[in-house]
Write a protein that holds these residues in place. Sequence first.
Motif, mmCIF file in Angstrom:
data_model
loop_
_atom_site.group_PDB
_atom_site.id
_atom_site.type_symbol
_atom_site.label_atom_id
_atom_site.label_comp_id
_atom_site.label_asym_id
_atom_site.label_seq_id
_atom_site.Cartn_x
_atom_site.Cartn_y
_atom_site.Cartn_z
ATOM 1 N N THR A 75 0.815 -1.212 0.000
ATOM 2 C CA THR A 75 0.000 0.000 0.000
ATOM 3 C C THR A 75 0.855 1.270 0.000
ATOM 4 N N ASN A 76 2.034 1.230 0.648
ATOM 5 C CA ASN A 76 2.878 2.429 0.643
ATOM 6 C C ASN A 76 3.240 2.850 -0.768
ATOM 7 N N ARG A 117 1.900 8.827 -4.105
ATOM 8 C CA ARG A 117 2.047 7.711 -5.029
ATOM 9 C C ARG A 117 0.763 7.656 -5.870
ATOM 10 N N PRO A 118 0.734 6.794 -6.926
ATOM 11 C CA PRO A 118 -0.330 6.928 -7.931
ATOM 12 C C PRO A 118 -1.774 6.988 -7.411
ATOM 13 N N GLU A 142 -3.979 -9.621 -0.973
ATOM 14 C CA GLU A 142 -4.222 -8.520 -0.029
ATOM 15 C C GLU A 142 -4.244 -7.181 -0.733
ATOM 16 N N PHE A 143 -3.340 -7.040 -1.668
ATOM 17 C CA PHE A 143 -3.287 -5.777 -2.393
ATOM 18 C C PHE A 143 -4.559 -5.597 -3.221
ATOM 19 N N LEU A 148 -9.734 -2.788 -4.050
ATOM 20 C CA LEU A 148 -11.193 -2.833 -4.085
ATOM 21 C C LEU A 148 -11.777 -1.746 -3.190
ATOM 22 N N GLU A 149 -11.160 -1.600 -2.022
ATOM 23 C CA GLU A 149 -11.603 -0.586 -1.073
ATOM 24 C C GLU A 149 -11.457 0.819 -1.656
ATOM 25 N N VAL A 150 -10.300 1.083 -2.223
ATOM 26 C CA VAL A 150 -10.056 2.410 -2.800
ATOM 27 C C VAL A 150 -11.018 2.672 -3.954
ATOM 28 N N LEU A 151 -11.222 1.656 -4.776
ATOM 29 C CA LEU A 151 -12.077 1.851 -5.945
ATOM 30 C C LEU A 151 -13.541 2.013 -5.572
#
Length: 291
Positions: A75-76, A117-118, A142-143, A148-151
């Motif tokens: 995630t970083n 970051r992007p 996991e990524f 999915l959460e961000v989207l």
Amino acid sequence: MDQPQTVGQLTDALRSGGYLADRGLSTALFVALSLQRPLLLEGEVGVGKTEVAKVLATVFGRRLIRLQCYEGIDTNQALYEWDYARQMLHIRALSANQVADDAAVAKVFGPQFLLERPLLEAVRAGDRAVLLIDEVDRSDDEFEAFLLEVLSDFQISIPEIGTVTAPSPPIVVLTSNRTRELHDALKRRCMYHWVDYPSAEREVEIVLVRAPDVSAALTAQVVAAVHRLRELDLAKPPGVAETIDWARTLDLLGESGLNAGNAADTLGAVVKERDDLELVRENLEEITSGG
Ligand SMILES: Nc1ncnc2c1ncn2[C@@H]1O[C@H](COP(=O)(O)OP(=O)(O)OP(=O)(O)O)[C@@H](O)[C@H]1O
Ligand SMILES: [Mg+2]
């Protein structure tokens, strides 16, 4: 260009950017844009998945923000990082000047030390961006869950700073080469389209758009040969990118047609696996015969 009103308009816009989309792809893209849903593109290697996002950004005058996925991405690397080096310098400066008030200390975790970051970049840019999440199948489970959460809400919370929300979401294109199956949850969020190899006729058109110096006759022969290559049982069948490269290579060498001889000399433009090379060499006459 603003939001296209019809599938045809979108197809024309992509064409003006040098991308020839078939009806299926244009339709999926049109619906994704209209409903503000991410578009997931799966397909073979080199069929134009990544390129769609680039051309979209160009023709809509948006910024392309690319998140290249890879094994172990976390995630970083996708969201933000703190600029430790600059934070340290800041802290040194504070202690040299014997500054220790709360405000100055709090600044150590202020926006000026945040490296975007992007994904954070895309949330900030909102509808001024096209977010390309490339080769998502290379990242781990996991990524994917995190994506999915961000989207789903285009909202990122940074404990030290607060929550950043996209005023309106960017256009999102995800690509996958299907090295692993993606989860249903992610697929459910997205419009989905399988990008197939183009028909021979269409592929000739694509080569002529991308390599306008190459003659139509040579292009037709190269495309026919590539289509025969794709019928062989190759470990790495050539994509459209290889077709373009092969046509360019032959043209560069001054060849006006394809034959077993010049094909053998230039195979490196299309076949990039040792075992594949052997199989192809055994069948070169057949592959290059006829147009
Ligand atoms: N429909 C098309 N119209 C115009 N150019 C195309 C089209 N399809 C492919 N190309 C060309 O093929 C090249 C390769 O496409 P791209 O890199 O997008 O493939 P990809 O599907 O992302 O491949 P990979 O799986 O290797 O990442 C592009 O640079 C572009 O020149
Ligand atoms: Mg790609």
